[in-house]
Design a protein around this motif. Structure first.
Motif, PDB file in Angstrom:
ATOM      1  N   ALA A  27       0.840  -1.207   0.000  1.00 34.47           N
ATOM      2  CA  ALA A  27       0.000   0.000   0.000  1.00 34.47           C
ATOM      3  C   ALA A  27       0.872   1.252   0.000  1.00 34.47           C
ATOM      4  CB  ALA A  27      -0.917   0.001   1.221  1.00 34.47           C
ATOM      5  N   PHE A  28       1.955   1.193   0.769  1.00 34.06           N
ATOM      6  CA  PHE A  28       2.841   2.373   0.870  1.00 34.06           C
ATOM      7  C   PHE A  28       3.459   2.703  -0.479  1.00 34.06           C
ATOM      8  CE2 PHE A  28       7.039   4.276   1.825  1.00 34.06           C
ATOM      9  CZ  PHE A  28       6.610   5.421   2.473  1.00 34.06           C
ATOM     10  N   GLU A  29       3.836   1.645  -1.194  1.00 38.65           N
ATOM     11  CA  GLU A  29       4.484   1.881  -2.495  1.00 38.65           C
ATOM     12  C   GLU A  29       3.469   2.023  -3.620  1.00 38.65           C
ATOM     13  OE1 GLU A  29       7.210  -1.367  -2.613  1.00 38.65           O
ATOM     14  OE2 GLU A  29       8.674  -0.303  -1.364  1.00 38.65           O
ATOM     15  N   GLY A  30       2.215   1.681  -3.327  1.00 36.81           N
ATOM     16  CA  GLY A  30       1.195   1.679  -4.369  1.00 36.81           C
ATOM     17  C   GLY A  30       0.296   2.897  -4.298  1.00 36.81           C
ATOM     18  N   PRO A  31      -1.007   2.658  -4.244  1.00 33.73           N
ATOM     19  CA  PRO A  31      -1.972   3.763  -4.415  1.00 33.73           C
ATOM     20  C   PRO A  31      -1.853   4.855  -3.358  1.00 33.73           C
ATOM     21  CG  PRO A  31      -3.046   1.735  -3.660  1.00 33.73           C
ATOM     22  CD  PRO A  31      -1.654   1.372  -4.045  1.00 33.73           C
ATOM     23  N   TRP A  32      -1.509   4.487  -2.148  1.00 36.30           N
ATOM     24  CA  TRP A  32      -1.461   5.460  -1.037  1.00 36.30           C
ATOM     25  C   TRP A  32      -0.450   6.564  -1.307  1.00 36.30           C
ATOM     26  CZ3 TRP A  32      -4.319   7.210   2.599  1.00 36.30           C
ATOM     27  CH2 TRP A  32      -3.834   7.669   3.824  1.00 36.30           C
ATOM     28  N   ARG A  33       0.628   6.206  -1.991  1.00 35.72           N
ATOM     29  CA  ARG A  33       1.697   7.179  -2.268  1.00 35.72           C
ATOM     30  C   ARG A  33       1.176   8.357  -3.096  1.00 35.72           C
ATOM     31  NH1 ARG A  33       7.798   5.467  -3.329  1.00 35.72           N
ATOM     32  NH2 ARG A  33       7.698   5.615  -1.088  1.00 35.72           N
ATOM     33  N   GLY A  34       0.142   8.081  -3.910  1.00 33.32           N
ATOM     34  CA  GLY A  34      -0.383   9.143  -4.778  1.00 33.32           C
ATOM     35  C   GLY A  34      -1.346  10.093  -4.055  1.00 33.32           C
ATOM     36  N   TRP A  35      -1.690   9.781  -2.818  1.00 34.22           N
ATOM     37  CA  TRP A  35      -2.644  10.649  -2.099  1.00 34.22           C
ATOM     38  C   TRP A  35      -1.935  11.914  -1.621  1.00 34.22           C
ATOM     39  CZ3 TRP A  35      -7.419   8.903   0.912  1.00 34.22           C
ATOM     40  CH2 TRP A  35      -8.046   7.840   0.274  1.00 34.22           C
ATOM     41  N   SER A  36      -2.565  13.053  -1.871  1.00 36.13           N
ATOM     42  CA  SER A  36      -1.981  14.310  -1.381  1.00 36.13           C
ATOM     43  C   SER A  36      -2.259  14.452   0.114  1.00 36.13           C
ATOM     44  CB  SER A  36      -2.605  15.493  -2.121  1.00 36.13           C
ATOM     45  OG  SER A  36      -3.964  15.612  -1.736  1.00 36.13           O
ATOM     46  N   ALA A  37      -1.539  15.385   0.744  1.00 44.36           N
ATOM     47  CA  ALA A  37      -1.755  15.634   2.179  1.00 44.36           C
ATOM     48  C   ALA A  37      -3.208  16.026   2.442  1.00 44.36           C
ATOM     49  CB  ALA A  37      -0.805  16.723   2.665  1.00 44.36           C
ATOM     50  N   ASN A  38      -3.795  16.799   1.537  1.00 45.42           N
ATOM     51  CA  ASN A  38      -5.196  17.203   1.733  1.00 45.42           C
ATOM     52  C   ASN A  38      -6.145  16.028   1.608  1.00 45.42           C
ATOM     53  OD1 ASN A  38      -5.056  19.845   2.470  1.00 45.42           O
ATOM     54  ND2 ASN A  38      -5.137  20.632   0.365  1.00 45.42           N
ATOM     55  N   GLN A  39      -5.855  15.120   0.677  1.00 43.00           N
ATOM     56  CA  GLN A  39      -6.715  13.937   0.547  1.00 43.00           C
ATOM     57  C   GLN A  39      -6.636  13.079   1.810  1.00 43.00           C
ATOM     58  OE1 GLN A  39      -4.940  12.650  -3.261  1.00 43.00           O
ATOM     59  NE2 GLN A  39      -7.034  12.455  -4.029  1.00 43.00           N
ATOM     60  N   ARG A  40      -5.429  12.962   2.343  1.00 45.52           N
ATOM     61  CA  ARG A  40      -5.284  12.159   3.571  1.00 45.52           C
ATOM     62  C   ARG A  40      -6.021  12.842   4.729  1.00 45.52           C
ATOM     63  NH1 ARG A  40       0.404  11.832   1.844  1.00 45.52           N
ATOM     64  NH2 ARG A  40       0.900  13.261   3.556  1.00 45.52           N
ATOM     65  N   ALA A  41      -5.916  14.165   4.795  1.00 46.60           N
ATOM     66  CA  ALA A  41      -6.615  14.893   5.865  1.00 46.60           C
ATOM     67  C   ALA A  41      -8.134  14.721   5.721  1.00 46.60           C
ATOM     68  CB  ALA A  41      -6.224  16.372   5.830  1.00 46.60           C
ATOM     69  N   ASP A  42      -8.620  14.739   4.491  1.00 54.52           N
ATOM     70  CA  ASP A  42     -10.062  14.520   4.286  1.00 54.52           C
ATOM     71  C   ASP A  42     -10.465  13.126   4.757  1.00 54.52           C
ATOM     72  OD1 ASP A  42     -10.227  17.037   3.217  1.00 54.52           O
ATOM     73  OD2 ASP A  42     -10.321  16.382   1.112  1.00 54.52           O
ATOM     74  N   LEU A  43      -9.605  12.139   4.483  1.00 53.23           N
ATOM     75  CA  LEU A  43      -9.890  10.771   4.954  1.00 53.23           C
ATOM     76  C   LEU A  43      -9.988  10.760   6.481  1.00 53.23           C
ATOM     77  CD1 LEU A  43     -10.072   7.635   4.543  1.00 53.23           C
ATOM     78  CD2 LEU A  43      -7.579   7.602   4.781  1.00 53.23           C
ATOM     79  N   LEU A  44      -9.042  11.427   7.130  1.00 54.22           N
ATOM     80  CA  LEU A  44      -9.061  11.465   8.603  1.00 54.22           C
ATOM     81  C   LEU A  44     -10.359  12.088   9.119  1.00 54.22           C
ATOM     82  CD1 LEU A  44      -6.167  10.451   8.474  1.00 54.22           C
ATOM     83  CD2 LEU A  44      -5.481  12.302   9.991  1.00 54.22           C
ATOM     84  N   ASP A  45     -10.809  13.127   8.453  1.00 51.04           N
ATOM     85  CA  ASP A  45     -12.078  13.749   8.877  1.00 51.04           C
ATOM     86  C   ASP A  45     -13.254  12.780   8.693  1.00 51.04           C
ATOM     87  OD1 ASP A  45     -11.332  16.226   9.908  1.00 51.04           O
ATOM     88  OD2 ASP A  45     -11.290  17.182   7.931  1.00 51.04           O
ATOM     89  N   ARG A  46     -13.233  12.033   7.592  1.00 52.45           N
ATOM     90  CA  ARG A  46     -14.325  11.060   7.391  1.00 52.45           C
ATOM     91  C   ARG A  46     -14.280   9.980   8.479  1.00 52.45           C
ATOM     92  NH1 ARG A  46     -12.628  11.531   2.015  1.00 52.45           N
ATOM     93  NH2 ARG A  46     -11.764   9.412   1.865  1.00 52.45           N
ATOM     94  N   ILE A  47     -13.067   9.559   8.850  1.00 53.56           N
ATOM     95  CA  ILE A  47     -12.938   8.549   9.912  1.00 53.56           C
ATOM     96  C   ILE A  47     -13.489   9.102  11.231  1.00 53.56           C
ATOM     97  CG2 ILE A  47     -11.297   7.167  11.259  1.00 53.56           C
ATOM     98  CD1 ILE A  47      -9.448   7.228   8.724  1.00 53.56           C
ATOM     99  N   ALA A  48     -13.151  10.360  11.520  1.00 53.03           N
ATOM    100  CA  ALA A  48     -13.663  10.990  12.755  1.00 53.03           C
ATOM    101  C   ALA A  48     -15.192  10.978  12.750  1.00 53.03           C
ATOM    102  CB  ALA A  48     -13.142  12.422  12.872  1.00 53.03           C
ATOM    103  N   ASP A  49     -15.776  11.355  11.613  1.00 52.43           N
ATOM    104  CA  ASP A  49     -17.249  11.373  11.525  1.00 52.43           C
ATOM    105  C   ASP A  49     -17.822   9.976  11.728  1.00 52.43           C
ATOM    106  OD1 ASP A  49     -17.022  14.043  10.950  1.00 52.43           O
ATOM    107  OD2 ASP A  49     -17.387  13.841   8.790  1.00 52.43           O
ATOM    108  N   ALA A  50     -17.156   8.991  11.147  1.00 57.16           N
ATOM    109  CA  ALA A  50     -17.679   7.613  11.234  1.00 57.16           C
ATOM    110  C   ALA A  50     -17.587   7.086  12.667  1.00 57.16           C
ATOM    111  CB  ALA A  50     -16.908   6.707  10.270  1.00 57.16           C
ATOM    112  N   ILE A  51     -16.511   7.424  13.367  1.00 50.86           N
ATOM    113  CA  ILE A  51     -16.413   6.992  14.771  1.00 50.86           C
ATOM    114  C   ILE A  51     -17.504   7.680  15.587  1.00 50.86           C
ATOM    115  CG2 ILE A  51     -14.955   7.007  16.850  1.00 50.86           C
ATOM    116  CD1 ILE A  51     -12.507   6.899  14.998  1.00 50.86           C
TER     117      ILE A  51
END
Ligand code: NAD
Length: 480
Positions: A52-76
């Protein structure tokens, strides 16, 4: 129910096919069978994380990762009640505590690090002929090893910054409290993380934990747990030059001067001693009191402890739930017996409450206040990690400082005084990583968290976490 590992985006049984029983400590009833993992499972998880580190995840921008974190917070947050019930059933803590502290803090961890990663500011160092700028790159696969006292709270405290900085994760939760880590894996992937970004391997420390620390593909280890375990982790990881953070044990002092607001000091010292059954690394388990107010504070603490309601964790009036296991209760009871052998007086608690079935099978223990012990005895210097507090008088500020600093640990302290100068002076002189003055466990997620001496190495929190979960790289560009 069987709780499997979570590897490469899907549940996976242990390679050996083995499981172990995970009981509800308040009733002794089995909550789940849990995958008993070893090196093969750790290797599968580390490889999935590497892909995952060498694959698709590497292409995620910092903002995309931050958006993911916000979605995780909402889901919890959307599953708060369910997760609080699960945490309480797994750990023994009151469900009201899990619903107001543990799970909201897990939400806050993801929200905070989403924002922190978005708003990072990195330095540049201009020269006459060149510009240096600092970039932060992800490290790779992180192993996150967590204890049983604050299972989701601490796992998310590590996971959120690790993902925010672009790493992938193999988590090894405590074998005593694996349930919410399983739920977190589903949530993270349900929110759109690529498979392999967050993996969970369940099992015992000597089997799964040790294999994770030793795995050559795991580039960093964040460990929270006991000091002896931390030594083993360091001995394995250091020769492999892994990034390493160790958050270890504590024997924290609450220091009450005679000029303090005593009603607040007593109530907060009581909470600091007994919250979460005394199973918090930041608990103030030694209370040092200036002699003129010693009797009043001792009486107030005894009244406070006696007023707590020990009972079924899912009952709304319960303030003290079950300890995490029968073994742990036996250890804590051993310290109450030791306190008596060492000459202490137990003013209240240290006994098993009479509770109806099925709670008569649980690991309950009433909170104990002990006085009359020498400050250097075992009860007053070893980490008990349960609802037992010792109270000691002092005569001078210098004596209080010597007593506070006279243990191998150096995690935190809480100081009570209305003398501003003394508050500053005493805080500066304490050998600890964190001091609260006229409060306790008031947390701002931007501040450094960690201890000195045998309480650990390194700091997490705010920018310290972003730094730990990344590699700083200097880039020097010639301007000619
Ligand atoms: P522990 O050290 O027994 O276990 C912690 C984790 O390490 C568990 O997941 C365990 O399975 C794993 N482990 C055990 N042996 C291992 C090994 N050889 N290699 C790798 N992993 C291994 O601690 P615990 O009893 O779960 O938790 C209580 C301790 O945690 C207390 O000392 C408490 O003070 C400390 N703690 C510290 C902080 C902090 O921030 N400083 C926070 C919470 C708890």
């Amino acid at each position: 129910m069987t709780l499997h590992n979570f590897i490469g985006g899907a549940p996976a049984p242990a390679a050996s096919g083995q499981t172990f029983d995970n009981p509800n400590p308040a009733t002794g009833q089995r909550l789940a069978k849990v995958a008993r993992s070893g090196p093969a499972d750790v290797d599968a998880a580390a490889q999935a994380a590497r892909r995952a580190f060498e694959g698709p995840w590497r292409g995620w921008s910092a903002n995309q990762r931050a958006d993911l974190l916000d979605r995780i917070a909402d889901a919890i947050e959307a599953r708060l009640d369910e997760l609080a019930a699960l945490e309480s059933a797994d750990q023994g803590k009151p469900v009201s505590l899990a619903a107001t502290v543990d799970i909201p803090r897990a939400v806050a961890n993801f929200r905070f690090f989403a924002g922190a990663a978005r708003h990072q500011q990195l330095p540049s160092h201009p020269m006459a002929q060149a510009l240096n700028y600092t970039a932060r790159r992800p490290v790779g696969v992180f192993g996150l090893i967590t204890p049983w006292n604050l299972p989701l709270y601490l796992l998310t405290w590590k996971t959120a910054p690790a993902l925010a900085m672009g790493n992938t994760v193999v988590a090894k939760p405590s074998e005593l409290t694996p349930m919410t880590a399983g739920a977190l894996a589903e949530i993270i992937h349900g929110c759109g993380a690529p498979e392999g970004v967050f993996n969970v391997v369940h099992g015992f420390g000597a089997e799964a934990g040790q294999a994770l620390v030793a795995h050559p593909g795991v580039k960093g280890i964040s460990f929270t747990g006991g000091t002896v375990t931390g030594q083993r982790v360091a001995a394995t990881a250091a020769p492999m030059f892994k990034k390493l953070s160790l958050e270890l044990g504590g024997k924290n002092a609450t220091v009450i001067f005679a000029d303090a607001d005593l009603d607040r000091a007593i109530a907060t010292a009581g909470a600091a001693a007994f919250r979460n059954q005394g199973e918090i690394c930041l608990c103030g388990s030694r209370i040092l009191v200036e002699r003129p107010v010693y009797d009043r504070v001792l009486m107030g603490l005894t009244e406070y402890a006696s007023s707590l309601t020990v009972g079924p964790p899912d009952h709304p009036d319960t303030t003290i739930g079950s300890l995490v296991s029968l073994d742990h209760r036996a250890k804590v009871e051993g310290y109450v017996a030791l306190a008596r052998e060492e000459g202490g007086t137990v003013h209240c608690g240290g006994t098993r409450p009479a509770l109806p079935a099925p709670y008569d099978q649980g690991a309950f223990l009433s909170p104990a206040v002990v006085s009359g012990l020498p400050i250097s005895c075992r009860t007053a210097t070893e980490e008990i990690f349960g609802p037992v507090v010792t109270v000691h008088p002092f005569d001078t500020e210098a004596e209080a400082l010597e007593m506070a600093n006279g243990v191998r640990y150096g995690l935190s302290a809480s100081v009570w005084t209305n003398n501003l100068r003394r508050g500053h002076r005493f805080s500066e002189a304490l050998d600890v990583g964190m001091v609260w003055v006229n409060t306790w466990m008031l947390r701002d997620l931007r501040v450094p968290f960690g201890g000195v001496k045998d309480s650990g190495v390194g700091r997490e929190g705010g920018d310290w976490s972003l730094e730990f979960y990344s590699e700083n790289k200097n880039i020097c560009i010639h301007l000619g």
